[in-house]
Design a protein around this motif. Structure first.
Motif, PDB file in Angstrom:
ATOM      1  N   ILE A 353     -10.524   1.929   1.651  1.00  0.00           N
ATOM      2  CA  ILE A 353      -9.744   3.148   1.496  1.00  0.00           C
ATOM      3  C   ILE A 353      -9.020   3.551   2.780  1.00  0.00           C
ATOM      4  N   LEU A 354      -9.549   3.188   3.939  1.00  0.00           N
ATOM      5  CA  LEU A 354      -8.897   3.582   5.188  1.00  0.00           C
ATOM      6  C   LEU A 354      -7.501   2.987   5.305  1.00  0.00           C
ATOM      7  N   LYS A 355      -7.336   1.716   4.898  1.00  0.00           N
ATOM      8  CA  LYS A 355      -5.998   1.121   5.002  1.00  0.00           C
ATOM      9  C   LYS A 355      -5.027   1.764   4.019  1.00  0.00           C
ATOM     10  N   GLU A 356      -5.540   2.442   2.988  1.00  0.00           N
ATOM     11  CA  GLU A 356      -4.643   3.165   2.088  1.00  0.00           C
ATOM     12  C   GLU A 356      -3.961   4.319   2.828  1.00  0.00           C
ATOM     13  N   ILE A 358      -3.537   4.411   5.994  1.00  0.00           N
ATOM     14  CA  ILE A 358      -2.727   3.816   7.059  1.00  0.00           C
ATOM     15  C   ILE A 358      -1.433   3.230   6.507  1.00  0.00           C
ATOM     16  N   ALA A 359      -1.500   2.555   5.339  1.00  0.00           N
ATOM     17  CA  ALA A 359      -0.357   1.747   4.934  1.00  0.00           C
ATOM     18  C   ALA A 359       0.070   1.891   3.476  1.00  0.00           C
ATOM     19  N   GLN A 360      -0.834   1.691   2.516  1.00  0.00           N
ATOM     20  CA  GLN A 360      -0.410   1.553   1.124  1.00  0.00           C
ATOM     21  C   GLN A 360      -0.231   2.883   0.393  1.00  0.00           C
ATOM     22  N   LYS A 361      -0.914   3.934   0.861  1.00  0.00           N
ATOM     23  CA  LYS A 361      -0.687   5.298   0.372  1.00  0.00           C
ATOM     24  C   LYS A 361      -1.123   5.529  -1.075  1.00  0.00           C
ATOM     25  N   GLU A 362      -2.204   4.906  -1.488  1.00  0.00           N
ATOM     26  CA  GLU A 362      -2.763   5.140  -2.819  1.00  0.00           C
ATOM     27  C   GLU A 362      -4.161   5.721  -2.650  1.00  0.00           C
ATOM     28  N   TRP A 363      -4.286   7.029  -2.823  1.00  0.00           N
ATOM     29  CA  TRP A 363      -5.572   7.690  -2.626  1.00  0.00           C
ATOM     30  C   TRP A 363      -5.796   8.746  -3.697  1.00  0.00           C
ATOM     31  N   ILE A 364      -7.013   9.264  -3.743  1.00  0.00           N
ATOM     32  CA  ILE A 364      -7.373  10.309  -4.702  1.00  0.00           C
ATOM     33  C   ILE A 364      -7.830  11.560  -3.965  1.00  0.00           C
ATOM     34  N   VAL A 365      -8.702  11.381  -2.967  1.00  0.00           N
ATOM     35  CA  VAL A 365      -9.300  12.504  -2.248  1.00  0.00           C
ATOM     36  C   VAL A 365      -9.059  12.310  -0.750  1.00  0.00           C
ATOM     37  N   ILE A 373     -17.654   7.553  -0.469  1.00  0.00           N
ATOM     38  CA  ILE A 373     -17.775   6.818  -1.732  1.00  0.00           C
ATOM     39  C   ILE A 373     -17.897   5.314  -1.465  1.00  0.00           C
ATOM     40  N   VAL A 374     -17.122   4.820  -0.494  1.00  0.00           N
ATOM     41  CA  VAL A 374     -17.184   3.400  -0.141  1.00  0.00           C
ATOM     42  C   VAL A 374     -18.566   3.033   0.400  1.00  0.00           C
ATOM     43  N   ILE A 375     -19.127   3.906   1.240  1.00  0.00           N
ATOM     44  CA  ILE A 375     -20.456   3.639   1.809  1.00  0.00           C
ATOM     45  C   ILE A 375     -21.512   3.629   0.705  1.00  0.00           C
ATOM     46  N   ASP A 376     -21.349   4.485  -0.318  1.00  0.00           N
ATOM     47  CA  ASP A 376     -22.251   4.456  -1.474  1.00  0.00           C
ATOM     48  C   ASP A 376     -22.221   3.082  -2.141  1.00  0.00           C
ATOM     49  N   SER A 392     -13.482  -5.498   0.933  1.00  0.00           N
ATOM     50  CA  SER A 392     -12.621  -6.485   1.586  1.00  0.00           C
ATOM     51  C   SER A 392     -11.723  -5.705   2.536  1.00  0.00           C
ATOM     52  N   ILE A 393     -12.088  -5.720   3.794  1.00  0.00           N
ATOM     53  CA  ILE A 393     -11.390  -4.913   4.801  1.00  0.00           C
ATOM     54  C   ILE A 393     -10.029  -5.559   5.034  1.00  0.00           C
ATOM     55  N   SER A 394      -8.986  -4.812   4.668  1.00  0.00           N
ATOM     56  CA  SER A 394      -7.697  -5.442   4.404  1.00  0.00           C
ATOM     57  C   SER A 394      -6.642  -5.153   5.458  1.00  0.00           C
ATOM     58  N   GLY A 395      -6.164  -6.230   6.074  1.00  0.00           N
ATOM     59  CA  GLY A 395      -5.008  -6.123   6.957  1.00  0.00           C
ATOM     60  C   GLY A 395      -3.722  -6.422   6.228  1.00  0.00           C
TER      61      GLY A 395
END
Length: 712
Positions: A353-356, A358-365, A373-376, A392-395
């Protein structure tokens, strides 16, 4: 009979055979290579001598006797023998060839010769035993000395000085004369990330290199040369073509086609409504259902999507982030219905979600609850899905937004380190989850820089995990990665050129050491790929795998002065970014402040200015331009498919147990408010056929929505 000679003839040359035996005694057979194996070189056979010439044979024995006596005298000096034996390379050779049998009636003096030979052999065995003991003793002491010793350069100073002087002379003479006649096309050369490229690199430029510390061996810390000792010599990388369009039925057919063509892993693309947490029948989904990926709003869609696919044998990747927890739950429940428990499911869900932000801009909260939520997911998978990569930590998307290779690696590694920090804060043992973290890189056109990026990233991750987080399991140190060729490099102009670009990028990924690969299709600047285009993309991987030779050697470019230079330079620049982020308070804080976003925007702007000023050439765009237009087949997703998907979703909502759904969603809300792990409650909601949009609406209700602040 042997080699056409009888035993009688052998006895007739008894004197010569004794001479050969004396030469062979105590001498190790020299190893030689035969068809890829080490064989033993037999002692040279004695030349055949006429039987009537007995006198010369006695003379030879007498001479040999004197030499043998001298050897015995030397062998009685154990210190000297031990010193010589230790100095020589220790190789375990095969037993020497058995000497020829002695004649029944030896000539005069033969008994004495045999006695001398026996004495020599005994002395040599004693010396060898002493030498072996000395070597073992030195080996036992070596680790202690090595632990205390400081890192030493690989090359000796005298050789480096000589090479540096020769290079300077070359620059003044050959290079100087060449430049006087024909100047360089550019005043200076740099990589796409701005790393300076010298005129020439030699061992003299590697003075600070410690091979074992910085490069090492494949499958060994710090994994610069690859995470596995054998890499592709034992097994090819996973060929995982990205697929997803239209309805779940459409994508299921594409999956089966690709598997029949040799694809070895599934990769699922979801449409925009699913990525943003909306059902197909939501007003925000209008015009986007099934257009950029498969439409999937419920467990029923997942059941169709993976129908007749053995999930316990095929690994699956799912590219979805903000709503990833719902997709993961659907995959788990789909497996349950097929009789495949979570512990047997293998694959990866992106969930970065962090790269969202930073770059892709697709988020909910907002970022912080999204990371929670990711850590869960990571925590639950570490306990229940040992074969699954929960993130998958995405570059890839960072690079596609305009980042350089250095920025892609830096911000991606910073994201990964941020997730590890949050898991540790949760109270998780680093070695319980780190082995299942995976990465995802973009592969662009600067071939050598891309190879160096893979190598530098592996080295940085290994050192950070071991030194910063104290991970003890070697699997926690390994950076395992999927790669995809650069979609942003593809051009609508002259689209067949994209086949060449993809081949170059895929070859860079293989030389860099990826574990999984997707190759883009030539038509993706226009639409989702057609069946013909995706087949060419898959064949590109298969040609590299079976015909290029790159799969026959581990880290084929390792040791190249240029590659090692680039690896070091990229590592240095990547760490500068990571240190800056640490100073800001970590990656989540940096994202909230917009730091990575600003750096990427500036990089994208510089790139575009270079293209417009013709300082950077793109074939078919501002170089080698053609007036002819290539007509290619395009895949079209018709709106009727969206209507079918919406009708199926509404039928599901009408037929399910509404009370069970309401109760399940209430449990999700309670878990979100209480801070307990969300996976169990989301799994129950999926089993009740609560939809993706309904679960994501709970998150919006509890955590709020997010709007990015513009920064310039």
């Amino acid at each position: 009979m042997k080699n056409g000679k009888s035993d009688a003839k052998k006895r007739a040359r008894g004197a010569t055979a004794t001479k050969s035996a004396t030469r062979t005694a105590g001498t190790k057979a020299a190893p030689r290579k035969v068809a890829g194996r080490t064989a033993t070189r037999a002692a040279p056979a004695a030349k055949k001598a006429p039987a009537k010439k007995a006198a010369p044979a006695k003379t030879a024995v007498a001479v040999k006797k004197v030499a043998a006596v001298k050897k015995v005298a030397a062998a009685k000096k154990p210190a000297t023998a031990r010193k010589a034996a230790v100095a020589a390379p220790v190789k375990k050779a095969a037993p020497a060839k058995k000497p020829a049998a002695a004649p029944k009636k030896p000539a005069a003096g033969k008994a004495t010769a045999r006695k001398v030979v026996g004495t020599v052999k005994q002395a040599v065995r004693k010396a060898a035993t002493a030498a072996k003991a000395g070597v073992k003793s030195a080996a036992r002491k070596a680790p202690k000395k090595q632990a205390k010793a400081k890192a030493q350069p690989t090359y000796d100073k005298a050789s480096l000085k000589k090479i540096a002087a020769a290079k300077k002379k070359w620059e003044q003479q050959e290079l100087g004369k060449s430049l006087a006649k024909m100047p360089l096309r550019k005043p200076a050369y740099v990589t796409d990330s701005g790393v300076p490229i010298p005129d020439l690199l030699t061992p003299a430029d590697r003075t600070g290199e410690d091979y074992l510390r910085d490069i090492g061996f494949p499958g060994q810390y710090p994994y610069t040369r690859g995470p596995q000792p054998t890499m592709y010599r034992a097994r090819h990388w996973t060929m995982r073509q990205f697929a997803g369009f239209g309805t779940p039925e459409d994508t299921n057919k594409r999956f089966k086609y690709l598997l029949s063509q040799g694809m070895t892993g599934l990769s699922t693309a979801f449409d925009m409504p699913a990525l943003m947490g909306y059902d197909a029948d939501h007003p925000m989904s209008r015009g986007e259902v099934g257009k950029e990926g498969v439409a999937a709003s419920s467990l029923a869609d997942f059941e169709i999507l993976y129908k007749d696919i053995p999930l316990d044998k095929v690994t699956t990747s799912m590219t979805i982030n903000a709503s990833a927890i719902y997709a993961l739950a659907c995959y788990v429940v789909t497996g349950e219905k097929m009789g495949v428990p979570p512990e047997k499911l293998g694959g990866t869900i992106q969930a970065d979600i962090l790269k969202e932000y930073i770059a892709q801009k697709e988020w909910i909260v907002p970022p912080r609850p999204a990371v929670r939520i990711v850590i869960d997911m990571i925590e639950w998978c570490s306990q229940h899905m040992p074969r699954w990569n929960p993130i998958s930590i995405s570059g890839y998307h960072i690079r596609e937004a305009g980042a350089t290779a250095v920025q892609e690696a830096a911000f991606t590694l910073a994201d990964g380190l941020g997730y590890v920090e949050e898991c540790v804060k949760r109270g998780m043992n680093v070695d319980d989850f780190a082995p299942r973290l995976s990465f995802f890189w973009d592969v662009h056109n600067d071939f050598f820089e891309e190879v160096a990026k893979f190598r530098a990233a592996r080295r940085i991750w290994a050192r950070k995990m071991k030194e910063k987080f104290g991970a003890k399991d070697p699997r926690s140190w390994m950076l395992r990665t999927h790669a995809q060729t650069a979609g942003v490099s593809l051009t609508a102009q002259q689209p067949y050129n994209n086949v060449v670009r993809v081949a170059l990028q895929a070859f860079a990924a293989v030389c860099g050491g990826t574990q999984s690969l997707h190759t883009n299709s030539l038509d993706e600047t226009y639409a989702l790929p057609t069946e013909n285009a995706v087949t060419i993309a898959l064949r590109t991987q298969q040609i590299i795998a079976h015909e290029s030779g790159a799969e026959r050697v581990v880290d084929p470019l390792g040791g190249s002065y240029y590659i090692e230079y680039l690896t070091d330079e990229m590592e240095k620049r990547i760490l500068e970014y990571i240190d800056r982020i640490d100073e800001m308070g970590g990656i989540i804080r940096a994202v909230e402040e917009g730091y990575p976003q600003k750096e990427i925007a500036e990089s994208a702007f510089r790139h575009q200015k270079e293209v417009e000023a013709n300082d950077r050439y793109i074939v078919g765009v501002n170089a080698c331009v053609s007036e002819n237009r290539d007509d290619i087949e395009l895949l079209k997703v018709h709106d009727e498919l969206a209507n079918e998907q919406i009708a199926r979703l509404q039928e599901l909502k009408a037929s399910r147990d509404a009370a069970a759904v309401e109760k399940a969603l209430a449990n999700v809300e309670q878990a979100a408010r209480d801070g307990v792990n969300l996976m169990p409650s989301v799994l129950d909601a999926v089993r009740a056929y609560a939809t993706l949009g309904e679960v994501c609406d709970v998150f919006r209700k509890v955590f709020g929505t997010y709007r990015e602040v513009g920064r310039f």
